[in-house]
Design a protein around this motif. Structure first.
Motif, short mmCIF file in Angstrom:
data_model
loop_
_atom_site.label_atom_id
_atom_site.label_comp_id
_atom_site.label_asym_id
_atom_site.label_seq_id
_atom_site.Cartn_x
_atom_site.Cartn_y
_atom_site.Cartn_z
N GLU A 169 0.83 -1.21 0.00
CA GLU A 169 0.00 0.00 0.00
C GLU A 169 0.86 1.26 0.00
OE1 GLU A 169 -3.35 0.22 -0.41
OE2 GLU A 169 -3.10 -1.92 -0.84
N ILE A 170 1.94 1.25 0.76
CA ILE A 170 2.86 2.40 0.77
C ILE A 170 3.48 2.59 -0.61
CG2 ILE A 170 5.07 3.25 1.68
CD1 ILE A 170 4.35 1.86 4.33
N ALA A 171 3.90 1.50 -1.23
CA ALA A 171 4.53 1.58 -2.55
C ALA A 171 3.56 2.16 -3.58
CB ALA A 171 5.01 0.20 -2.99
N LYS A 172 2.32 1.70 -3.57
CA LYS A 172 1.33 2.19 -4.54
C LYS A 172 1.00 3.66 -4.32
CE LYS A 172 -1.60 -1.21 -3.79
NZ LYS A 172 -2.81 -2.08 -3.90
N LYS A 173 1.01 4.09 -3.06
CA LYS A 173 0.72 5.48 -2.75
C LYS A 173 1.82 6.42 -3.25
CE LYS A 173 0.23 8.66 1.16
NZ LYS A 173 0.27 8.79 2.64
N ASN A 174 3.06 6.02 -3.06
CA ASN A 174 4.19 6.91 -3.36
C ASN A 174 4.79 6.71 -4.75
OD1 ASN A 174 4.08 8.15 -0.80
ND2 ASN A 174 5.23 6.47 0.11
N TYR A 175 4.49 5.58 -5.39
CA TYR A 175 5.05 5.29 -6.71
C TYR A 175 3.93 4.87 -7.66
CZ TYR A 175 9.50 5.60 -4.37
OH TYR A 175 10.56 6.07 -3.64
N PRO A 176 3.17 5.85 -8.17
CA PRO A 176 2.04 5.54 -9.05
C PRO A 176 2.47 4.69 -10.24
CG PRO A 176 2.04 7.86 -8.43
CD PRO A 176 3.33 7.30 -7.95
N GLY A 177 1.70 3.65 -10.50
CA GLY A 177 1.98 2.78 -11.63
C GLY A 177 2.71 1.51 -11.26
N ILE A 178 3.36 1.47 -10.09
CA ILE A 178 4.08 0.26 -9.70
C ILE A 178 3.08 -0.88 -9.49
CG2 ILE A 178 4.05 0.70 -7.20
CD1 ILE A 178 6.94 -0.42 -7.12
N VAL A 179 3.45 -2.08 -9.93
CA VAL A 179 2.62 -3.27 -9.75
C VAL A 179 3.06 -3.97 -8.46
CG1 VAL A 179 1.97 -5.51 -10.71
CG2 VAL A 179 2.30 -3.54 -12.23
N THR A 180 2.10 -4.37 -7.64
CA THR A 180 2.44 -5.02 -6.36
C THR A 180 1.71 -6.35 -6.21
OG1 THR A 180 0.68 -3.97 -5.07
CG2 THR A 180 2.77 -2.78 -5.25
N VAL A 181 2.31 -7.24 -5.42
CA VAL A 181 1.68 -8.50 -5.03
C VAL A 181 1.84 -8.63 -3.53
CG1 VAL A 181 1.85 -11.02 -5.10
CG2 VAL A 181 1.98 -9.71 -7.22
N ALA A 182 0.72 -8.68 -2.81
CA ALA A 182 0.75 -8.86 -1.36
C ALA A 182 0.77 -10.35 -1.04
CB ALA A 182 -0.46 -8.20 -0.72
N THR A 183 1.84 -10.80 -0.41
CA THR A 183 1.96 -12.20 -0.04
C THR A 183 1.28 -12.53 1.28
OG1 THR A 183 4.06 -11.79 1.08
CG2 THR A 183 4.16 -12.39 -1.26
N LYS A 184 1.01 -11.48 2.07
CA LYS A 184 0.42 -11.68 3.39
C LYS A 184 -0.04 -10.36 3.96
CE LYS A 184 5.17 -11.62 5.07
NZ LYS A 184 6.26 -12.48 5.56
N THR A 185 -0.81 -10.44 5.05
CA THR A 185 -1.22 -9.27 5.81
C THR A 185 -0.76 -9.46 7.25
OG1 THR A 185 -3.16 -8.91 4.42
CG2 THR A 185 -3.19 -7.90 6.61
N GLY A 186 -0.11 -8.45 7.81
CA GLY A 186 0.34 -8.53 9.19
C GLY A 186 -0.74 -8.07 10.15
N ILE A 187 -0.99 -8.85 11.19
CA ILE A 187 -1.98 -8.52 12.22
C ILE A 187 -1.35 -8.78 13.57
CG2 ILE A 187 -4.32 -8.90 13.09
CD1 ILE A 187 -4.95 -10.21 10.36
N LEU A 230 9.66 7.33 -14.08
CA LEU A 230 10.60 7.65 -13.00
C LEU A 230 9.96 8.62 -12.02
CD1 LEU A 230 13.95 8.27 -14.91
CD2 LEU A 230 13.60 6.55 -13.14
N ILE A 231 10.27 8.45 -10.72
CA ILE A 231 9.84 9.47 -9.75
C ILE A 231 10.77 10.67 -9.87
CG2 ILE A 231 8.82 7.83 -8.14
CD1 ILE A 231 11.40 8.20 -6.43
N PRO A 232 10.26 11.89 -9.68
CA PRO A 232 11.12 13.07 -9.79
C PRO A 232 12.09 13.18 -8.64
CG PRO A 232 8.91 13.68 -9.05
CD PRO A 232 8.85 12.23 -9.39
N ILE A 233 13.29 13.68 -8.92
CA ILE A 233 14.29 13.94 -7.89
C ILE A 233 14.02 15.31 -7.28
CG2 ILE A 233 16.76 14.23 -7.41
CD1 ILE A 233 15.94 11.37 -8.07
#
Length: 265
Positions: A161-179, A209-212
């Motif tokens: 979720e953090i990656a998708k918020k800060n890096y638009p367009g990145i593809v993610t796969v969640a292997t688990k949820t921490g509780i 690319l994300i801007p510097i």
């Protein structure tokens, strides 16, 4: 075309306790096997699209990935290169993309029982420009400084979720949820299948690319005041309180060099 894979362990399917992440610990060999299986899936996806693949083992002693389980033709970097690039050592602007396998939530978050940034015993948190910082955030910034886009990440749901918020367009796969002190995992083989599909999707997506930025203000909140005092001696660093040290860098490279000298890792 070239793909760089940075691999960690705490975010792979099934891994839940620190003992599983440490050499000789209960469940460590099984964790190495799953880590390697997930990395191999990313390799297969890239090779099918015509990419050369270089992998950086980025966990603990960096001697975790079982090389004989990887597809022929891929290259594996084991151990540490004594570089501020750390988990990204070996990356340069000859690469076309980066994928991150087995990544985890940052120190200061509550979405993984293994949440940490670099060393769970050393910091309460690290922030850059006021935002809680993960190992992925640091590493993706290093990639951007080398003009290489970050196209894929797998790991716990909080990190995704953090990656998708800060890096638009990145593809993610969640292997688990921490509780709390537990993880709710998908099946290991399903994780492998989703990663293979996800890496192909990320490589095809053409992530920008994300801007510097003009500057990067790093705040490190150490658990022990002695470590903060030591870090404050780095040129340009400022000790804000007994446990917090601040350093402002003009470039990602300067930031990463300061981090390695201020923390000693």
């Amino acid at each position: 075309m070239k793909l760089f894979i940075s691999a960690d362990m705490e975010g792979v399917a099934g891994v839940t306790n620190w003992c599983e992440t440490q050499y000789g610990g209960q469940g460590y060999e099984e964790a190495c096997h799953q880590m390697t299986s997930e990395v191999a899936a990313a390799c297969r996806a890239a090779i099918e699209l015509g990419y050369e693949v270089v992998i950086k083992d980025g966990h603990e002693n960096a001697l975790n990935i079982k090389q004989t389980m990887l597809p022929k033709g891929v290259q594996l970097i084991r151990g540490w290169m004594s570089s501020p690039a750390s988990m990204m050592a070996g990356l340069d602007d000859s690469f076309d993309a980066v994928a991150y396998i087995g990544y985890h939530s940052p120190q200061g978050s509550d979405t993984s029982p293994l949440a940490h940034t670099i060393r769970h015993d050393l910091f309460h948190w690290i922030k850059i420009n006021g935002e809680l910082t993960s190992e992925f955030s640091l590493n993706a910034l290093w990639a951007a400084a080398n003009k290489v886009p970050s196209v894929f990440l797998s790991g716990d749901n909080g990190m995704c979720e953090i990656a998708k918020k800060n890096y638009p367009g990145i593809v993610t796969v969640a292997t688990k949820t921490g509780i709390g002190n537990a993880t709710w995992n998908i099946h290991p083989e399903e994780a492998v299948e989703r990663i293979e599909e996800g890496v192909q999707a990320g490589l095809k997506a053409g992530v920008a690319l994300i801007p510097i930025k003009d500057e990067y203000k790093m705040e490190i909140h150490f658990k022990d005041h002695q470590h903060a005092r030591s870090a404050s001696w780095y040129p340009g660093a400022f000790q804000m309180d007994c446990n917090t040290v601040i350093y402002t860098a003009k470039t990602p490279e300067e930031l990463m060099i300061a981090r390695i000298f201020m923390t000693g890792i």
